[in-house]
Design a protein around this motif. Structure first.
Motif, PDB file in Angstrom:
ATOM      1  N   TYR A 257       1.389   2.353   1.371  1.00 39.79           N
ATOM      2  CA  TYR A 257       2.069   2.895   2.547  1.00 39.79           C
ATOM      3  C   TYR A 257       1.678   2.190   3.852  1.00 39.79           C
ATOM      4  O   TYR A 257       2.249   2.496   4.896  1.00 39.79           O
TER       5      TYR A 257
ATOM      6  N   PRO B 147       7.021   8.649  -3.413  1.00 37.13           N
ATOM      7  CA  PRO B 147       5.902   9.591  -3.433  1.00 37.13           C
ATOM      8  C   PRO B 147       4.768   9.114  -4.352  1.00 37.13           C
ATOM      9  O   PRO B 147       4.928   8.159  -5.120  1.00 37.13           O
ATOM     10  N   PRO B 148       3.629   9.809  -4.328  1.00 33.34           N
ATOM     11  CA  PRO B 148       2.423   9.311  -5.005  1.00 33.34           C
ATOM     12  C   PRO B 148       2.504   9.222  -6.522  1.00 33.34           C
ATOM     13  O   PRO B 148       1.951   8.276  -7.105  1.00 33.34           O
TER      14      PRO B 148
ATOM     15  N   ALA C  46       6.538  15.293  -6.704  1.00 38.52           N
ATOM     16  CA  ALA C  46       5.691  14.209  -6.216  1.00 38.52           C
ATOM     17  C   ALA C  46       6.063  12.867  -6.830  1.00 38.52           C
ATOM     18  O   ALA C  46       5.456  11.846  -6.503  1.00 38.52           O
TER      19      ALA C  46
ATOM     20  N   THR D  75       1.663  19.041  -5.983  1.00 35.65           N
ATOM     21  CA  THR D  75       2.313  18.137  -5.033  1.00 35.65           C
ATOM     22  C   THR D  75       1.343  17.688  -3.945  1.00 35.65           C
ATOM     23  O   THR D  75       1.235  16.503  -3.639  1.00 35.65           O
TER      24      THR D  75
ATOM     25  N   TYR E 298      -0.853  13.800  -3.223  1.00 33.67           N
ATOM     26  CA  TYR E 298      -0.857  13.029  -1.985  1.00 33.67           C
ATOM     27  C   TYR E 298      -2.260  12.763  -1.455  1.00 33.67           C
ATOM     28  O   TYR E 298      -2.472  11.790  -0.706  1.00 33.67           O
TER      29      TYR E 298
ATOM     30  N   TYR F  46      -3.946   9.234  -1.597  1.00 35.54           N
ATOM     31  CA  TYR F  46      -3.252   8.248  -0.767  1.00 35.54           C
ATOM     32  C   TYR F  46      -3.452   8.539   0.725  1.00 35.54           C
ATOM     33  O   TYR F  46      -3.510   7.608   1.536  1.00 35.54           O
ATOM     34  N   VAL F  47      -3.547   9.818   1.071  1.00 33.81           N
ATOM     35  CA  VAL F  47      -3.852  10.157   2.466  1.00 33.81           C
ATOM     36  C   VAL F  47      -5.219   9.601   2.847  1.00 33.81           C
ATOM     37  O   VAL F  47      -5.414   9.049   3.944  1.00 33.81           O
TER      38      VAL F  47
ATOM     39  N   VAL G  80       1.851   8.556   4.757  1.00 36.44           N
ATOM     40  CA  VAL G  80       2.183   8.474   3.340  1.00 36.44           C
ATOM     41  C   VAL G  80       3.649   8.830   3.074  1.00 36.44           C
ATOM     42  O   VAL G  80       4.094   8.744   1.931  1.00 36.44           O
TER      43      VAL G  80
END
Length: 475
Positions: free
Chosen positions: A105, A159-160, A262, A295, A299, A302-303, A310
């Motif tokens: 991202y 999404p992740p 997700a 969900t 994330y 990755y956050v 993201v």
């Protein structure tokens, strides 16, 4: 007679496979969309005939025929590189970026910080390489450079769970394999959906023939396999989640539904169906709690690893596609036929709220896919999306529920995406095909309603197709 029916179904299935091979190999999206549309039409016609014939095949032979056909149909998507979409190139790039230790991202593909990851396959040099699908991307050294992946100047939108999938496929791909592993992954996932459908249908005592509505559908080899759209991952997780919710394993089902969201966000539309007929708050929380938790947790890594948002290009994509603009010519097409442009979006919200409320109150908790199909199909008819692969989720829900008339929405999406390329007024084509799909759904509803209300004293009703009809209690 029984043997003849089985042979006929097998012959029609074989013809479908042969036509799908020719369709996938025909590279006409840019040069001959009308010709490609005719191939699509023949494939859909053979699909309909094969599924119609399957209803008369003895039950003991149906499962084998469905599964064998699923493998053969999926394999047709492997006979050529992606023909009508460049999304898989972005998947390959995102997998490569993650494998290098960079969060997907944080940088657009054209960012000079990722120049060391570019190669002549994804980023060919020279003006000649910019023909066809290749798109011009900024080059820091002044060299004419192109990108085969689309939107090279914006951050990823996926999404992740999808990003984990991209990384996983990259990790197991042989050197120089390019997009074939993603196509093979799409085939495996598509067959996984077929397997889950068969398990759910057999567990419920429903005819396994319904699984062919997914397994043999032309949209599957074209979009899930040839174009390798990650949507099929979301479909697999969503179908599995609904199957678990139907047997009251709500927490596990909710977790799978959260993973589906997700993976591609769109599977969120099945959540009202998962809550069909729920009267107690704790039962709803048993689904929504795990869904939300999975969900969010997907994330979190990755956050923590990303310096940028993201959500990537999500807001830009929504704006680009016109979902926030009621005057956008491709959006809300059916609503705009009968309403002023400014009323389209409010009307959409009101109608979707009404449909969701109906499903929540009147839906069958033992058949959550029925309510999910109603919500999903209605959303498609109101939003009139222009991308054909979005309908993969709807096709799987049709296979679970048996209301085959909703497949017209998938046909409309394909016509809008491919056939409309040949016309200057693409929005007119889109409006026409989605209107036809809406009429088909309405006719199907009226016919089914008439069957349910028919008087028992009415003599000799016309026999109906075995294995494709939902029970009268369906939403």
């Amino acid at each position: 007679m029984t043997k003849f029916r089985t042979v006929l179904a097998a012959l029609l299935l074989s013809a479908l496979v042969a036509v799908l091979v020719l369709t996938v190999r025909y590279d006409g999206y840019y040069t001959d969309p009308v010709g490609l549309s005719w191939w699509y039409g023949v494939a859909w016609a053979l699909f309909g005939a094969a599924v119609w014939t399957l209803r008369k095949v003895p039950a003991r032979q149906v499962t084998a025929l469905v599964l064998a056909g699923a493998a053969a149909v999926a394999a047709t998507g492997l006979v050529a590189p992606p023909r009508t979409s460049t999304d898989a190139y972005r998947y390959a790039w995102d997998g490569r970026v993650q494998a290098s230790g960079v969060a997907p991202y944080d940088h657009a593909p054209a960012d000079p910080a990722l120049a060391h990851l570019r190669d002549p396959w994804l980023f060919p040099e020279g003006e000649a390489a910019c023909a066809g699908r290749a798109r011009i991307a900024p080059a820091e050294d002044g060299t004419v450079r192109c990108a085969r992946l689309n939107r090279p100047t914006v951050h990823t939108i996926y999404p992740p769970v999808a990003e984990v999938y991209f990384l996983g496929v990259h990790a197991v791909s042989p050197e120089g394999a390019r997009l074939k592993p993603f196509q093979a992954g799409g085939a495996v996932l598509a067959l996984g959906v077929t397997g889950v459908l068969v398990l759910i249908l057999r567990r419920r005592g429903a005819p396994v023939a319904r699984a062919a509505l997914w397994a043999w559908c032309p949209a599957v080899p074209v979009e899930a396999v040839n174009n390798a759209h990650v949507d099929v991952l979301g479909v697999l997780l969503a179908v599995g989640g609904l199957g678990l919710v139907a047997v009251r394993r709500r927490a596990a089902g909710g977790a799978l539904l959260g993973a589906a969201v997700a993976a591609k966000l769109m599977p969120a539309v099945v959540l009202p169906g998962a809550l069909s007929g729920v009267r107690r708050v704790r039962d709803a929380a048993a689904v929504l709690g795990p869904a939300a938790a999975v969900t969010v947790l997907a994330y979190v890594p990755y956050v923590l690893l990303s310096r940028d948002s993201v959500f990537g290009y999500l807001s830009g994509y929504v704006e680009e596609e016109g979902y926030g603009d009621a005057a956008a010519r491709d959006r809300y097409a059916l609503l705009r036929v009968v309403l002023p442009d400014d009323w389209a979006l409010p009307a959409l919200l009101v109608l979707m709220a009404a449909v969701c409320a109906y499903v929540l109150w009147r839906g069958d908790p033992e058949r959550p896919w029925s309510g999910a199909l109603l919500v999903t199909g209605t959303a498609f008819l109101l939003l009139t999306p222009g991308y054909s692969w979005y309908a993969l989720l709807l096709v799987a829900l049709v296979a679970l529920d048996g209301r085959w008339e909703w497949l017209g929405v998938a046909v409309a999406g394909a016509a809008r995406y491919v056939t409309a390329q040949a016309f200057e007024e693409r929005d007119v084509v889109g409006t026409t095909v989605y209107a036809a799909a809406a009429v088909a759904v309405l006719v199907g509803w009226l016919v089914r309603r008439g069957r349910v209300t028919r008087s028992p004293s009415q003599p000799h009703p016309r026999p109906q197709p075995e294995g494709l009809e939902p029970s009268p209690s369906g939403v």
